[in-house]
Motif scaffolding. Sequence first.
Motif, PDB file in Angstrom:
ATOM      1  N   LYS A 194      39.542  10.848  26.945  1.00 35.96           N
ATOM      2  CA  LYS A 194      38.512  11.730  26.785  1.00 35.96           C
ATOM      3  C   LYS A 194      37.674  11.534  25.140  1.00 35.96           C
ATOM      4  CE  LYS A 194      41.474  15.666  25.792  1.00 35.96           C
ATOM      5  NZ  LYS A 194      41.569  16.183  25.292  1.00 35.96           N
ATOM      6  N   ILE A 195      36.762  10.337  25.465  1.00 38.53           N
ATOM      7  CA  ILE A 195      35.779   9.824  25.384  1.00 38.53           C
ATOM      8  C   ILE A 195      34.428  10.700  24.984  1.00 38.53           C
ATOM      9  CG2 ILE A 195      34.327   8.147  24.481  1.00 38.53           C
ATOM     10  CD1 ILE A 195      36.803   5.776  25.524  1.00 38.53           C
ATOM     11  N   SER A 196      33.765  10.474  23.779  1.00 33.39           N
ATOM     12  CA  SER A 196      32.736  11.788  24.549  1.00 33.39           C
ATOM     13  C   SER A 196      32.180  11.414  22.936  1.00 33.39           C
ATOM     14  CB  SER A 196      32.816  13.192  23.831  1.00 33.39           C
ATOM     15  OG  SER A 196      33.775  13.580  22.670  1.00 33.39           O
ATOM     16  N   GLY A 197      30.584  11.419  23.143  1.00 33.29           N
ATOM     17  CA  GLY A 197      29.629  10.571  22.061  1.00 33.29           C
ATOM     18  C   GLY A 197      28.382  10.613  23.128  1.00 33.29           C
ATOM     19  N   GLU A 198      27.581   9.743  21.577  1.00 35.46           N
ATOM     20  CA  GLU A 198      26.479   8.614  22.645  1.00 35.46           C
ATOM     21  C   GLU A 198      26.218   7.690  21.968  1.00 35.46           C
ATOM     22  OE1 GLU A 198      23.511  11.883  22.124  1.00 35.46           O
ATOM     23  OE2 GLU A 198      23.668  12.860  23.983  1.00 35.46           O
ATOM     24  N   VAL A 199      25.643   6.243  22.622  1.00 34.33           N
ATOM     25  CA  VAL A 199      25.547   5.245  22.180  1.00 34.33           C
ATOM     26  C   VAL A 199      23.751   5.016  22.163  1.00 34.33           C
ATOM     27  CG1 VAL A 199      25.191   3.175  21.927  1.00 34.33           C
ATOM     28  CG2 VAL A 199      28.046   4.145  22.092  1.00 34.33           C
ATOM     29  N   TYR A 200      23.436   4.327  21.611  1.00 37.03           N
ATOM     30  CA  TYR A 200      22.000   4.048  21.255  1.00 37.03           C
ATOM     31  C   TYR A 200      22.041   2.955  21.526  1.00 37.03           C
ATOM     32  CZ  TYR A 200      20.896   9.265  22.236  1.00 37.03           C
ATOM     33  OH  TYR A 200      20.955  11.095  22.346  1.00 37.03           O
ATOM     34  N   LEU A 201      20.047   1.848  22.251  1.00 40.97           N
ATOM     35  CA  LEU A 201      20.595   1.100  21.695  1.00 40.97           C
ATOM     36  C   LEU A 201      18.529   0.928  21.226  1.00 40.97           C
ATOM     37  CD1 LEU A 201      22.785  -1.389  23.575  1.00 40.97           C
ATOM     38  CD2 LEU A 201      22.767  -1.622  20.734  1.00 40.97           C
ATOM     39  N   HIS A 202      17.826   0.484  20.525  1.00 38.93           N
ATOM     40  CA  HIS A 202      16.717   0.345  20.514  1.00 38.93           C
ATOM     41  C   HIS A 202      16.078   1.980  20.593  1.00 38.93           C
ATOM     42  CE1 HIS A 202      16.927  -3.913  20.042  1.00 38.93           C
ATOM     43  NE2 HIS A 202      17.676  -3.764  20.831  1.00 38.93           N
ATOM     44  N   GLY A 203      16.848   2.939  20.484  1.00 37.42           N
ATOM     45  CA  GLY A 203      17.081   4.311  20.112  1.00 37.42           C
ATOM     46  C   GLY A 203      16.402   4.845  21.932  1.00 37.42           C
ATOM     47  N   LYS A 204      17.418   4.002  22.922  1.00 37.50           N
ATOM     48  CA  LYS A 204      17.466   4.258  24.211  1.00 37.50           C
ATOM     49  C   LYS A 204      18.755   4.504  24.538  1.00 37.50           C
ATOM     50  CE  LYS A 204      17.138   2.753  28.834  1.00 37.50           C
ATOM     51  NZ  LYS A 204      16.305   1.729  29.983  1.00 37.50           N
ATOM     52  N   LYS A 205      18.941   6.345  24.486  1.00 37.72           N
ATOM     53  CA  LYS A 205      20.598   6.354  25.311  1.00 37.72           C
ATOM     54  C   LYS A 205      21.570   5.080  26.364  1.00 37.72           C
ATOM     55  CE  LYS A 205      23.472   9.772  26.937  1.00 37.72           C
ATOM     56  NZ  LYS A 205      23.692  11.307  26.795  1.00 37.72           N
ATOM     57  N   VAL A 206      22.357   4.409  26.199  1.00 42.84           N
ATOM     58  CA  VAL A 206      22.500   3.757  27.282  1.00 42.84           C
ATOM     59  C   VAL A 206      24.155   3.812  27.418  1.00 42.84           C
ATOM     60  CG1 VAL A 206      21.765   1.838  26.477  1.00 42.84           C
ATOM     61  CG2 VAL A 206      23.660   2.118  25.463  1.00 42.84           C
ATOM     62  N   ASP A 207      23.859   3.672  28.347  1.00 43.75           N
ATOM     63  CA  ASP A 207      25.968   3.241  29.215  1.00 43.75           C
ATOM     64  C   ASP A 207      26.667   2.466  28.697  1.00 43.75           C
ATOM     65  OD1 ASP A 207      28.062   3.760  31.115  1.00 43.75           O
ATOM     66  OD2 ASP A 207      27.233   4.112  32.707  1.00 43.75           O
ATOM     67  N   VAL A 208      27.905   3.264  28.210  1.00 44.74           N
ATOM     68  CA  VAL A 208      28.695   1.621  27.431  1.00 44.74           C
ATOM     69  C   VAL A 208      30.275   1.878  27.923  1.00 44.74           C
ATOM     70  CG1 VAL A 208      27.478   0.733  25.713  1.00 44.74           C
ATOM     71  CG2 VAL A 208      29.051   2.367  26.047  1.00 44.74           C
ATOM     72  N   SER A 209      30.395   2.243  28.955  1.00 43.07           N
ATOM     73  CA  SER A 209      31.119   3.135  30.287  1.00 43.07           C
ATOM     74  C   SER A 209      32.654   2.093  29.788  1.00 43.07           C
ATOM     75  CB  SER A 209      31.280   4.288  31.208  1.00 43.07           C
ATOM     76  OG  SER A 209      30.550   3.337  31.665  1.00 43.07           O
ATOM     77  N   THR A 210      31.773   0.876  30.485  1.00 45.44           N
ATOM     78  CA  THR A 210      32.910   0.081  30.958  1.00 45.44           C
ATOM     79  C   THR A 210      32.149  -1.361  30.464  1.00 45.44           C
ATOM     80  OG1 THR A 210      30.954  -1.104  32.905  1.00 45.44           O
ATOM     81  CG2 THR A 210      32.760   0.534  33.710  1.00 45.44           C
ATOM     82  N   VAL A 211      32.673  -2.417  30.231  1.00 44.09           N
ATOM     83  CA  VAL A 211      32.777  -3.758  29.187  1.00 44.09           C
ATOM     84  C   VAL A 211      31.461  -4.323  29.922  1.00 44.09           C
ATOM     85  CG1 VAL A 211      33.878  -6.188  28.623  1.00 44.09           C
ATOM     86  CG2 VAL A 211      35.517  -4.139  28.202  1.00 44.09           C
ATOM     87  N   GLU A 212      32.032  -4.722  31.305  1.00 49.14           N
ATOM     88  CA  GLU A 212      30.438  -5.432  31.874  1.00 49.14           C
ATOM     89  C   GLU A 212      28.871  -4.352  31.226  1.00 49.14           C
ATOM     90  OE1 GLU A 212      34.302  -6.003  34.254  1.00 49.14           O
ATOM     91  OE2 GLU A 212      33.403  -4.138  33.400  1.00 49.14           O
ATOM     92  N   LYS A 213      29.883  -2.908  31.743  1.00 45.15           N
ATOM     93  CA  LYS A 213      28.183  -2.495  30.663  1.00 45.15           C
ATOM     94  C   LYS A 213      27.618  -2.803  29.396  1.00 45.15           C
ATOM     95  CE  LYS A 213      28.321   1.432  34.568  1.00 45.15           C
ATOM     96  NZ  LYS A 213      28.961   2.894  35.475  1.00 45.15           N
ATOM     97  N   ALA A 214      28.290  -1.813  28.691  1.00 44.87           N
ATOM     98  CA  ALA A 214      28.540  -2.219  27.339  1.00 44.87           C
ATOM     99  C   ALA A 214      27.519  -4.060  27.232  1.00 44.87           C
ATOM    100  CB  ALA A 214      29.603  -2.331  26.690  1.00 44.87           C
ATOM    101  N   VAL A 215      28.125  -5.163  27.697  1.00 40.75           N
ATOM    102  CA  VAL A 215      28.030  -6.393  27.424  1.00 40.75           C
ATOM    103  C   VAL A 215      26.326  -6.724  28.224  1.00 40.75           C
ATOM    104  CG1 VAL A 215      27.795  -9.078  28.309  1.00 40.75           C
ATOM    105  CG2 VAL A 215      29.731  -7.725  27.543  1.00 40.75           C
ATOM    106  N   ALA A 216      26.135  -5.966  29.128  1.00 42.21           N
ATOM    107  CA  ALA A 216      24.435  -6.097  29.772  1.00 42.21           C
ATOM    108  C   ALA A 216      23.927  -5.430  29.306  1.00 42.21           C
ATOM    109  CB  ALA A 216      24.891  -5.546  31.413  1.00 42.21           C
TER     110      ALA A 216
END
Length: 510
Positions: free
Chosen positions: A316-338
Amino acid sequence: MTKTILEMRGITKTFPGVKALSDVNLDVREAEIHAIVGENGAGKSTLMKVLSGVYPVGSYDGKIIYKGEEQHFKTIADSEAKGIVIIHQELALVPLLSIAENIFLGNEQAKGGVIDWDETRGGARKLLGMVGLSEDPDTLVTNIGVGKQQLVEIAKALSKEVKLLILDEPTASLSEKDSAALLDLLMEFRKQGITSILISHKLNEISKVADRITVIRDGRVIETMNTEEISESRIITSMVGRSLDDRYPARVPQIGETVFEVKNWNVFHPLHRDRQIIRNIDLNVRKGEVVGIAGLMGSGRTEFAMSVFGKSYGQKISGEVYLHGKKVDVSTVEKAVAQGLAYATEDRKTYGLNLIDHIKHNTTLANLGGISKMGVIDDMAEMDAANEYRRKTNIRSSSVYQVTGNLSGGNQQKVVLSKWLFANPDVLILDEPTRGIDVGAKYEIYTIINDLAAQGKAVLVISSEMPELLGITDRLYVMNEGQIVGEMPTGDANQEHIMRAIVRAEGKAS
């Protein structure tokens, strides 16, 4: 004169390509706390594994004389039968058994071949109280953090009739409060006539409790000091062969725009859906900035970091992550690393490394694309990368083909860092990056952190050592019970300010 309980004479231990111990002599007196210090890879843990039978008689040269008799330990059970109990730096618990079951594993509380569960739970509660844990003995070990697991290990050792207790980095996973309680316990053991051998990199702890200190460097004993001779500067000089006047390398911050931002982050327990672990966290790190997260054990720092890194913890994780001002999808380890996010875990044994594989493969594991051509790994490119980061992080090994599980804890941590440095992230989250690491290696890791910041990376450091956070960061967040309860420039911070923020938050909660 105090009686000698243990003598180790001419101990020499060799591994393929490496001489771990060379003619080591050690004597330990009855009812003393004898500390053994040295850099990672110096041979401290190896010496204790020889003593406890992990490395059996015949696999080393030299003699072990315990209570006046030469010993020939073939297994750990042999040494334990004599009252010698070792608590290893690596946790040795069964995750899916309860705390009580782990404490008495191999030493079951049974009557007529049937386990007495009342006796088991009652004994576990008593032992847990001795190490400062209030957990239910029926709690599964997998459901408690690594720091509490270390305390269970200590309780397990106390369940045996111990005469000589060997502790290999026992406070590495503990908060300052819990560490102090454990040290007080060791001093109480001393009054009861129990002898302790303490391996630790925390020189302030050693100075507080040790009666004598033996320094090992490169597999040899350098010197043994008595209480009146002990000073941190002398210990450091003996350990590393040089003086370390400044524990933290100087850095001139060049901080830019915000690189990493987390907004309104909430996380619930992975097993208990209604138990909220992280509440409404807002946090940011700028280009070239080193930001620390301070807090007591159980404050939620690791849970926060893991949940952000590919939702590796919680539900039940909620919230937003931004990298360089852009909202990004970090829902899996692979996506977070990418997306350019890296997380160096506090638990390198379970999550950070493949311990049965060698350094080369571990180094490139998070960035196989960096050593591949058309989907095929270039072996020479992988070799070059592994050797480069072995040099950069000063990993002590015979070669990049050494099995990672055979490295010392500190050198394993350097392999974890190498893996993520090779991945070339924009944001690097370091969770207890110097846990169980000697002062010389700590300085090297601090230098790596400085270099990352100088390259414009955003670095987030979680540490239980407040002096470390105050020494290497530019800005601090303070966490308590899953919430951010304070934020301050490091230049305006001290340990009192941090603790005041925590206490103030607890006062509001009550």
